[in-house]
Design an enzyme around this catalytic site. Structure first.
Site: not given
Ligand code: UD1
Ligand code: UDP
Length: 383
Positions: A98, A120, A134, A211, A213, A244
């Site tokens: 999602d 999924e 999502e 984490h 939004r 995160h």
């Molecule tokens: C995204 C997904 C969310 C999912 C989550 C899992 C969307 C809109 N959101 O949200 O559905 O639950 O991932 O974690 O698709 N960043 C880093 N390094 C990384 C990852 C993230 O620096 O490896 C920072 C960056 O500044 C980035 C910010 O986190 O801009 C947010 O990342 P983004 O993918 O936009 O949103 P998430 O909140 O991670």
């Molecule tokens: N996870 C990880 N390291 C961390 C925190 C979470 O590997 O420090 C794993 C967790 O076991 C799960 C996945 O990341 O499988 C969940 O990711 P996240 O919470 O970012 O996204 P969501 O599931 O809410 O989309």
């Protein structure tokens, strides 16, 4: 005979964890050519998973920017995928879950008239703003997909309610359980000294993540303040919070929880140490989706920092409780689970409503069946 070209597309940590065992299964299946395209909507958090599962993408759009908006992601994925799909010409594209990568990856494939398989599929909270974005991404991806891999019977029922053809839905279990079973080990030793020094026997170790939004801003502030108050009142509690990488979340976590003894704010963990940390925890406090599926399989109670969930199976089974995001409610419920042994005992039964570790095999068989490589329909996942 010509091989079926299957392109898997993903971009964030949870998609990578849940798609990694499926990509491996595709690579090991005769008659299939597996192609991997990552958008790198996440960079470091994605690479950690690619390294762990030894996956080498054929294409990497490398789109991540700090502070990216949903539109930033969507525009880059749509444009980037156009070129990749025109070059690779897969017979079918697989997306997962999602995220923005999921929805826009599916949209890009639709524009090239390439069929989409949605892994999924069928999770629904019923509220398009929670989880945001999502829930809408799921609904839009359902409409773009030709084949739907629903983890549970409940997910299947949701798709039927939206008039999806039952012949195109396969109940497979969730691939996260396939991934989890590969990494959790009873005698696990961490690389991180902080995690090795914690006394898991005599302390109540709460693992938390946050984490989403829709929790940014005041709800997240409420959550962090509630955690600070609980920790200040309970000496026997330790809190481990791998934060995160979003800079705004890190700043808030540091401001509210940064200087409290017994609250460990650490870097995101690799999947292997994180899953093993869940396995050693007393209970979990989270707004994550994936962790709601993993913790029940490990017999760990979970308190969910959201108003609703698209994963009702473990709520029904009694291992998950939905708390919402009000500070006083969170404090009350966390303290109840810390102090009421009977309530704790009831919530810590290992149940596995999400999978049996064979979801990837079922998905690959369903794909082969759909594309007429085999005649036998795969068995469905039942609890
Ligand atoms: C995204 C997904 C969310 C999912 C989550 C899992 C969307 C809109 N959101 O949200 O559905 O639950 O991932 O974690 O698709 N960043 C880093 N390094 C990384 C990852 C993230 O620096 O490896 C920072 C960056 O500044 C980035 C910010 O986190 O801009 C947010 O990342 P983004 O993918 O936009 O949103 P998430 O909140 O991670
Ligand atoms: N996870 C990880 N390291 C961390 C925190 C979470 O590997 O420090 C794993 C967790 O076991 C799960 C996945 O990341 O499988 C969940 O990711 P996240 O919470 O970012 O996204 P969501 O599931 O809410 O989309």
């Amino acid at each position: 005979m010509k091989k079926l070209k299957v392109m898997s597309i993903f971009g964030t940590r949870p998609e990578a964890i849940k798609m990694a065992p499926l990509v491996k299964e595709l690579e090991n299946t005769e008659g299939i050519e597996s192609i991997l395209c990552v958008t790198a909507q996440h960079r470091e958090m994605l690479d950690m998973v690619l390294n762990l599962f030894e996956l080498a993408p054929d294409y990497d759009l490398d789109i991540m920017e700090h502070g990216q908006s949903i539109s930033d992601i969507n525009v880059k994925v749509l444009k980037g995928m156009e070129g990749v799909l025109k070059e690779a010409k897969p017979d079918v594209v697989l997306v997962h879950g999602d995220t923005s990568t999921t929805f826009v990856g599916a949209l890009a494939a639709f524009y090239q008239k390439i069929p989409v398989g949605h892994v999924e599929a069928g999770l629904r909270s019923g509220n398009i703003y929670s989880p945001y974005p999502e829930e809408m991404n799921r609904k839009l991806t359902t409409n773009l997909a030709e084949i739907h891999f629903a983890p549970t019977k409940g997910n299947y029922d949701n798709l039927i309610k939206e008039n999806i053809d039952s012949g195109k839905i396969f109940i497979t279990g969730n691939t996260v359980i396939d991934a989890l079973l590969q990494v959790v080990k009873e005698e696990y030793v961490f690389d991180n000294p902080i995690l090795n020094e914690i006394d898991y026997e005599n302390k109540k170790v709460i693992v938390m993540t946050c984490h989403r939004r829709e929790n940014w801003g005041e709800p997240m502030e409420n959550i962090f303040k509630a955690v600070a108050e609980v920790k200040e009142k309970h000496d026997d509690v330790e809190i481990v919070f791998p934060v995160h990488m979003n800079p705004n979340i890190r700043k808030l976590a540091q401001n509210i929880l940064g200087n409290i003894e017994g609250v460990h704010l650490i870097e995101p963990l690799d999947y292997e140490p994180f899953a093993n940390l869940l396995n050693k925890a007393y209970f979990i406090l989270t707004d994550s989706g994936g962790i709601q599926e993993e913790a029940p399989a490990l017999g760990k109670p979970i308190l969910v920092l959201r108003d609703e969930t698209e994963r009702p199976e473990a709520v029904k089974a009694g291992t998950v409780k939905i708390l919402g995001v009000e500070k006083d409610v969170i404090i009350k419920e966390v303290e109840e689970l810390l102090t009421n042994h009977k309530a704790y005992g009831k919530m810590s039964n290992a149940v596995n409503p999400y999978g049996d570790g064979k979801a990837c095999k079922r998905i690959v068989d369903a794909l082969r069946y759909h594309f007429k490589l085999i005649d036998k329909k795969p068995e469905i996942f039942t609890i």
